[in-house]
Write a protein that holds these residues in place. Structure first.
Motif, PDB file in Angstrom:
ATOM      1  N   THR A 142       0.848  -1.194   0.000  1.00 31.85           N
ATOM      2  CA  THR A 142       0.000   0.000   0.000  1.00 31.85           C
ATOM      3  C   THR A 142       0.881   1.241   0.000  1.00 31.85           C
ATOM      4  O   THR A 142       2.049   1.196   0.400  1.00 31.85           O
ATOM      5  N   GLN A 143       0.303   2.344  -0.426  1.00 34.92           N
ATOM      6  CA  GLN A 143       1.049   3.603  -0.445  1.00 34.92           C
ATOM      7  C   GLN A 143       1.545   3.982   0.949  1.00 34.92           C
ATOM      8  O   GLN A 143       2.705   4.392   1.119  1.00 34.92           O
ATOM      9  N   GLU A 144       0.693   3.829   1.946  1.00 31.59           N
ATOM     10  CA  GLU A 144       1.054   4.233   3.304  1.00 31.59           C
ATOM     11  C   GLU A 144       2.305   3.499   3.788  1.00 31.59           C
ATOM     12  O   GLU A 144       3.250   4.114   4.301  1.00 31.59           O
ATOM     13  N   THR A 145       2.328   2.188   3.636  1.00 29.82           N
ATOM     14  CA  THR A 145       3.464   1.398   4.117  1.00 29.82           C
ATOM     15  C   THR A 145       4.697   1.634   3.266  1.00 29.82           C
ATOM     16  O   THR A 145       5.807   1.830   3.790  1.00 29.82           O
ATOM     17  N   LEU A 180      10.442  -5.711   7.004  1.00 24.54           N
ATOM     18  CA  LEU A 180      10.814  -4.874   8.134  1.00 24.54           C
ATOM     19  C   LEU A 180       9.659  -4.805   9.137  1.00 24.54           C
ATOM     20  O   LEU A 180       8.548  -5.272   8.868  1.00 24.54           O
ATOM     21  N   LYS A 181       9.915  -4.181  10.264  1.00 24.67           N
ATOM     22  CA  LYS A 181       8.848  -3.948  11.235  1.00 24.67           C
ATOM     23  C   LYS A 181       7.702  -3.178  10.591  1.00 24.67           C
ATOM     24  O   LYS A 181       6.525  -3.406  10.909  1.00 24.67           O
ATOM     25  N   GLU A 182       8.063  -2.280   9.671  1.00 25.45           N
ATOM     26  CA  GLU A 182       7.064  -1.402   9.058  1.00 25.45           C
ATOM     27  C   GLU A 182       6.166  -2.104   8.051  1.00 25.45           C
ATOM     28  O   GLU A 182       5.066  -1.619   7.762  1.00 25.45           O
ATOM     29  N   ASN A 183       6.631  -3.223   7.443  1.00 23.73           N
ATOM     30  CA  ASN A 183       5.811  -3.857   6.401  1.00 23.73           C
ATOM     31  C   ASN A 183       5.491  -5.328   6.659  1.00 23.73           C
ATOM     32  O   ASN A 183       4.880  -5.986   5.814  1.00 23.73           O
TER      33      ASN A 183
END
Length: 368
Positions: A142-145, A180-183
């Motif tokens: 997604t754009q946000e991630t 990563l933690k973010e995705n």
């Protein structure tokens, strides 16, 4: 026109056939050429990226003619496979000139890019000058991630557009991701997205420190338990780990030599300033091609292959080395030497051995 008497060739299989007659002898068959450290993205985990508009970095990079000279020397030495990487390779205004020059020399070129700078003109050029592969990193579904990681607004849409342009032209695209933690929460969505594109996908959770010594990228690394969980949920990954385990079961892979992998045997890495290294992440030893030439630099890499271990470490008596990514590159970046093992790299291998392979192999044997 396609010649009916010429069968399609799988390049990976062909590469193995080329290596076979060498019987362990050194030969520079496969190389990596870093065209720039600059990137138009600013990914939180990146080990190398420099600002896209850095005049100092740009001024220090190899000139067009210097790159061409190195490519000439590569071709003369017998280099057949070359990966052009960065940074973002498409930031170089002379990229097309360099790429086509390498192809004219008969070198089979693969490209690493984030796809955000792909244009219809570039995509059309790749149709006429077809690369062996175009590997693109996806940072989120997604754009946000995606943009939480790249830190550049609009980068998700540009990447998706670039990928689609390449696929529309039937070019050989592979998608990959650093988890990563973010995705991590989007891994399944990433798989679905890649399936919709209809291309191969691979991913990894191990994050390297920056080449300048900063450990900040490691703040974004998922836990070892999460890496193991990812493995367990992917039958193909389990299958590959099992294959590797059985191939080297019980062998002491790091008992004698510092470099026990294939680095410097048939491969090398050249940075954007003309320095040759034994591999992309092992940068302790550098040989300046602009001063001594490609052939002499390659000979010097051969001397590194002769280095013997001098430290007493657990690696020397470890029988699960095939499950471990421990290498001089890790030691270089963490400790400034070639041999000291990095604890979390070692831990992951032991977790895989205990919780993934042991249980999987046991169940597999019972089923057999």
């Amino acid at each position: 026109m396609v010649c009916p008497s010429s069968p399609d060739i799988d390049l990976a299989e062909w590469g193995l056939q080329l290596f076979a007659p060498l019987e362990g002898q050194r030969f520079p068959l496969n190389g990596f050429l870093e065209l720039t450290e600059r990137c138009n993205l600013s990914c939180v985990h990146c080990y190398i990226n420099q600002p896209a508009n850095s005049q100092a970095v740009r001024a220090a990079e190899l000139s067009t003619q210097q790159v061409k000279s190195i490519l000439d020397q590569m071709a003369k030495a017998g280099v057949l496979f070359l990966t052009m990487t960065g940074g973002e390779i498409l930031l170089r205004s002379d990229f097309t000139e360099i790429y086509q020059y390498a192809r004219r020399l008969g070198i089979l070129v693969s490209l690493f890019t984030n796809a955000t700078l792909i244009t219809p003109q570039l995509a059309d050029m790749f149709v006429d000058w077809r690369p062996s592969a175009i590997e693109i990193t996806l940072y989120g579904a997604t754009q946000e991630t995606y943009e939480r990681i790249t830190q550049i607004p609009g980068s998700f849409a540009r990447s998706m557009r670039g990928i689609q342009m390449l696929l529309d032209r039937g070019l050989p695209v592979t998608l990959k991701s650093m988890i990563l933690k973010e995705n991590l929460h989007e891994l399944d969505a990433l798989r679905t997205l890649v399936e919709d594109f209809g291309v191969a996908f691979r991913y990894d959770g191990m994050i390297w420190p920056r080449l300048d010594g900063s450990k900040k990228p490691l703040e974004h690394q998922i836990s070892l338990e999460q890496m193991l969980s990812i493995d367990k949920k992917d039958p193909e990954r389990v299958k590959e780990w099992r294959k590797l385990y059985h191939l080297y079961e019980g062998k002491l892979m790091r008992a004698e030599y510092v470099y026990s992998c294939g680095a410097g045997l048939h491969s090398f890495h050249i940075d954007s300033y003309g320095k040759m290294y034994i591999c992309t992440m092992s940068r302790r030893y550098a040989f300046d091609i602009l001063q001594i030439g490609f052939e002499k630099a390659w000979e010097q890499l051969g001397e590194l292959r002769k280095l013997k271990r001098s430290k007493e470490t657990p690696c020397q008596v470890c029988t699960i080395g095939a499950l471990c990514s421990q290498c001089p590159g890790w030691s270089n970046l963490f400790y400034g030497d070639d041999e000291t093992p990095v604890e979390f790299v070692c831990q992951l291998a032991h977790i895989r051995n205990k919780d993934l392979l042991y249980n999987t192999i046991k169940v597999g044997n019972e089923e057999d």
